[in-house]
Design a protein around this motif. Sequence first.
Motif, mmCIF file in Angstrom:
data_model
loop_
_atom_site.group_PDB
_atom_site.id
_atom_site.type_symbol
_atom_site.label_atom_id
_atom_site.label_comp_id
_atom_site.label_asym_id
_atom_site.label_seq_id
_atom_site.Cartn_x
_atom_site.Cartn_y
_atom_site.Cartn_z
ATOM 1 N N ARG A 208 1.257 4.041 -2.784
ATOM 2 C CA ARG A 208 1.027 5.591 -2.759
ATOM 3 C C ARG A 208 2.447 6.520 -2.934
ATOM 4 O O ARG A 208 2.036 7.401 -3.698
ATOM 5 N N ASP B 36 9.019 7.182 16.686
ATOM 6 C CA ASP B 36 9.243 6.161 17.895
ATOM 7 C C ASP B 36 8.040 5.326 17.883
ATOM 8 O O ASP B 36 8.297 4.333 18.409
ATOM 9 N N ALA B 37 7.115 6.229 17.705
ATOM 10 C CA ALA B 37 5.756 5.527 17.944
ATOM 11 C C ALA B 37 5.565 4.178 17.135
ATOM 12 O O ALA B 37 5.195 3.424 17.595
ATOM 13 N N LEU B 38 6.116 4.484 16.017
ATOM 14 C CA LEU B 38 5.999 3.229 14.918
ATOM 15 C C LEU B 38 6.779 2.080 15.689
ATOM 16 O O LEU B 38 6.416 0.929 15.454
ATOM 17 N N THR B 39 7.918 2.373 16.317
ATOM 18 C CA THR B 39 8.796 1.341 16.950
ATOM 19 C C THR B 39 7.980 0.476 18.088
ATOM 20 O O THR B 39 8.050 -0.575 18.273
ATOM 21 N N ARG C 267 0.794 -1.178 -0.174
ATOM 22 C CA ARG C 267 0.071 0.023 0.206
ATOM 23 C C ARG C 267 0.802 1.249 -0.188
ATOM 24 O O ARG C 267 0.649 2.138 -0.688
ATOM 25 N N GLU D 204 8.038 15.004 5.082
ATOM 26 C CA GLU D 204 7.038 14.232 5.778
ATOM 27 C C GLU D 204 7.813 13.193 6.874
ATOM 28 O O GLU D 204 7.320 13.344 8.189
ATOM 29 N N LEU E 293 4.920 0.274 18.078
ATOM 30 C CA LEU E 293 3.845 -0.550 17.603
ATOM 31 C C LEU E 293 3.933 -1.763 16.662
ATOM 32 O O LEU E 293 3.486 -1.990 15.629
ATOM 33 N N THR F 289 6.312 -2.009 14.382
ATOM 34 C CA THR F 289 6.702 -1.957 13.007
ATOM 35 C C THR F 289 7.859 -1.124 13.085
ATOM 36 O O THR F 289 8.335 -0.173 13.603
ATOM 37 N N ASN F 290 8.808 -1.797 12.133
ATOM 38 C CA ASN F 290 10.149 -1.078 12.074
ATOM 39 C C ASN F 290 10.050 0.210 11.087
ATOM 40 O O ASN F 290 9.656 -0.181 9.945
ATOM 41 N N TYR G 23 8.852 0.406 6.958
ATOM 42 C CA TYR G 23 7.660 1.481 6.785
ATOM 43 C C TYR G 23 7.648 2.404 6.190
ATOM 44 O O TYR G 23 7.158 2.763 5.104
ATOM 45 N N VAL H 79 10.311 14.649 14.292
ATOM 46 C CA VAL H 79 10.396 15.382 15.283
ATOM 47 C C VAL H 79 8.995 15.731 16.305
ATOM 48 O O VAL H 79 8.866 16.085 17.278
ATOM 49 N N THR H 80 8.017 14.797 15.654
ATOM 50 C CA THR H 80 6.673 14.609 16.547
ATOM 51 C C THR H 80 6.509 13.229 17.260
ATOM 52 O O THR H 80 5.358 12.856 17.273
ATOM 53 N N ASP H 81 7.673 12.638 17.360
ATOM 54 C CA ASP H 81 7.615 11.263 17.907
ATOM 55 C C ASP H 81 6.981 10.205 17.106
ATOM 56 O O ASP H 81 6.973 9.148 17.582
ATOM 57 N N GLN H 82 6.612 10.403 15.776
ATOM 58 C CA GLN H 82 5.791 9.386 15.044
ATOM 59 C C GLN H 82 6.852 8.221 14.633
ATOM 60 O O GLN H 82 6.208 7.241 14.674
#
Lengths: 271, 262
Positions: free
Chosen positions: B49, B133-136, B45, B122, B138, B140-141, B145, B128-131
Amino acid sequence: MRDTSAEQGLGAAMAAGVPKIRVRGLRKAFGPKQVLDGVDLDVAAGHSMVVLGGSGSGKSVTIKCIIGLIDPDEGSIEIDGVDVLRMSRRDREAMGDRIGMLFQNGALFDSLPVWENVCFKLLAQNRISRDKARDKAAEVLAQVGLAASVGDLSPAELSGGMQKRVALARAIAAQPDIIFFDEPTTGLDPIMGAVIDGLIVDCVKRLGATAISITHDMASARRIGDTAAMIHKGRIVWTGPAQSLGHAGNAMVDQFANGQREGPIQMELRR
Amino acid sequence: MAAILLDPLATIGRATLGACRVTGSVALFALEAVSHLIRPPFYLRLFWRAFIEIAWFSLPVVALTAVFTGMVLALQSYTGFARFNAQSTIASVVVISLVRELGPVLASLMVAGRIGASFAAEIGTMRVTDQIDALTTLSTNPMKYLVAPRLLAAVIAMPLLVLVADILGVMGGWLIGTLKLGFVSAAYLKSTFDYLQFDDVFSGLVKAAVFGFVIALMGTWCGYNSRGGAQGVGGATTSAVVASSILILALDYVLTEIFFAR
Ligand SMILES: Nc1ncnc2c1ncn2[C@@H]1O[C@H](COP(=O)(O)OP(=O)(O)OP(=O)(O)O)[C@@H](O)[C@H]1O
Ligand SMILES: [Mg+2]
């Protein structure tokens, strides 16, 4: 066969009554700035600990070290009796599957709709199909007091408090074993704050999860915490029952909990 | 005295070390990203994109660039070649310069501005908004990703874009040739294809794939390593575009040299 060292460690941990999370001598500096200066922390399995401390005292950094987002300079971190810093990458990833985290700023993926954010981990682990994910998201959103229709919005369309609740939903959706909440109720109105506190208590009691929460709200700390720890200048200066906050008998904690200007903690105000 | 002598040396040394560090870091980053392309899970997906973003939405910019380049090329070569009574070779000159050189380079420079910047912005914002880190947290590498699908998409999309650019560029040249310079349409097209070899087109498409890789790599690397809020993301975006543009031109020479030697 899944005979990982983590599971062997679990057996040993249960035998010896070792805490779920055990941190010893954690040190971390960013450049010249020593942020963590020997943090020691024990959290028993199924317990909820709240961590207090002034802004910039290193609370978030401590949590990020424990989940492996920041590599500490020194110290050991044991989960279920196994030193995570010496784990293989694969074991560490397996450990990560059982951990949930609510980031201080939410950290929602703004390229994905809310429902996909909420079910992200379940989808990543193939524990749920995309068709079922929407229903599951609606269910978890309901727990944090959000309507199912919120699921189709994008995170940018939500208010700050709603973003926080979606982030909370995302952290608990996969029913983790260990959960970290970085300021779960900051930015929420008092009633919603109490609801979220209840939810956190519920998670810990119902799922048997172990939780570490950072909060600046004393009422909330008493509600969600079994134990409390106070961090100051990169060290844990006090640990005790959360109920005693406000009358703990420790000058620093009491000053902090009661929000007094005078006391042993001198806030550095720079002009 | 010694200080005056040593100071420039120290500066050069520091700069060299810095350059080595960056090169090493980019190389490791690229290796890790590529290694994720051959290990599941695959994020089709996200690949799709990124592919649409590069191939489809860059089409207008690349098409305009190509048409005008072809037109200018026809005019300029007429000016030069008329002095030697060699007007008949214009069609081949236009097509060969476009297909071997200008198509891949100009299209890549345009895409570097669009896609390199958007990847860096992007992913930098996510950093800088920790997204990231959030992937990790959750399961997800983030390399798998965020980086791997974009790299693959760019490597596949760029040759397709350049193929379109080649065709449109030739059409631009043909337009000027027939409308302004008095060529007979059929004769112009015949001499366009008569001297064109497969290698000309192929070398251009290989260049395009390499440039696509460079654009996506610099965009994602700069974003991934950005620090410090909006300002950091802005800096990452600029660096991504500058670095990929310079690398495109430098690698263009290297690749031309390699194809030339064959
Ligand atoms: N990635 C980083 N790079 C450099 N310094 C950092 C980084 N992360 C944190 N710091 C520094 O570490 C210190 C502690 O940060 P931390 O985020 O842990 O504070 P905190 O206790 O969570 O505060 P708050 O209650 O305001 O969230 C801060 O002074 C911050 O400047
Ligand atoms: Mg914090």
